[in-house]
Enzyme design. Structure first.
Site: not given
Length: 222
Positions: A122, A125-127
């Protein structure tokens, strides 16, 4: 000759969307602040030991959480009909096994083959697909992984101990709030006739992100 590794943006990031978790490098969300304050208070009062808390989080990240995804992969390896369903509509196929929840509403399954290896990142961000993989590992949220996975995926794989043949194409999939990916690793040789439960033991969290291969039978036996 090695193939190129395209960076897919089938579902571009929307900088205004709600990811359900804080952005790496940005200010902590109110929920993050409350959680950290509660954790600090519990540690200060002696109710929680930091080492025990770290061990609990590590267990959920690497063992308990990814069991759902391992079940999906094992069924895909064993049941051609289920694999075909995953290809058509991964969300529905995964939900049929009871793995539902926020961060996993729209899933896409991508299969590793001798010719092509898939890896998920991702970049914004951090999906991450929480319902099938549990908590995202710290390295998945790091700026180093998020940038290098796109620029030098083969080098990142080497850092994780994965060396692929030069002719294997690497495809990097960019998760978004709208779409999360689950890598179906290649089934190891020597597992013919294995039950789904036994096969699931070969599937690690990292193999479903694409930064590892499925475990070989001899590794599990060891």
């Amino acid at each position: 000759m090695p193939h190129d590794h395209p960076h897919h943006h089938d579902h571009p990031h929307d900088h205004g969307h709600d990811h359900g978790h804080g952005h790496e490098g940005s200010e902590l969300s109110p929920m993050d602040l409350r959680v950290r304050a509660l954790e600090s208070l519990l540690v200060e009062k002696g109710y929680v030991q930091p080492a025990a808390l770290d061990a609990l989080i590590e267990t959920y990240e690497t063992k308990i959480g990814p069991r759902n995804g391992a079940q999906v992969v094992a069924k895909a390896w064993s049941d051609p009909g289920f694999l075909a369903w995953l290809r058509r509509d991964a969300s529905a196929a995964i939900h049929s096994l009871g793995h539902t929840g926020r961060q996993g509403e729209h899933m896409v399954a991508v299969e590793n083959t001798p010719e092509e290896h898939n890896m998920v990142v991702c970049t914004l961000c951090s999906c991450y697909p929480w319902p099938v993989l549990g908590l995202p590992p710290t390295w998945y949220k790091s700026p180093a992984y998020r940038s290098r996975a796109v620029i030098d995926p083969r080098g990142v794989l080497a850092d994780f101990g994965v060396t692929l043949p030069e002719g294997t194409r690497i495809r990097v999939w960019d998760s978004t709030a709208e779409t999360r990916y689950l890598v179906i690793p290649m089934r190891p040789a020597g597992t013919e006739g294995w039950s789904e439960a036994r096969l699931a033991g070969l599937v690690s969290r990292d193999s479903m992100i694409g930064t590892a291969l499925a475990r070989r039978p001899e590794e599990v036996a060891a």
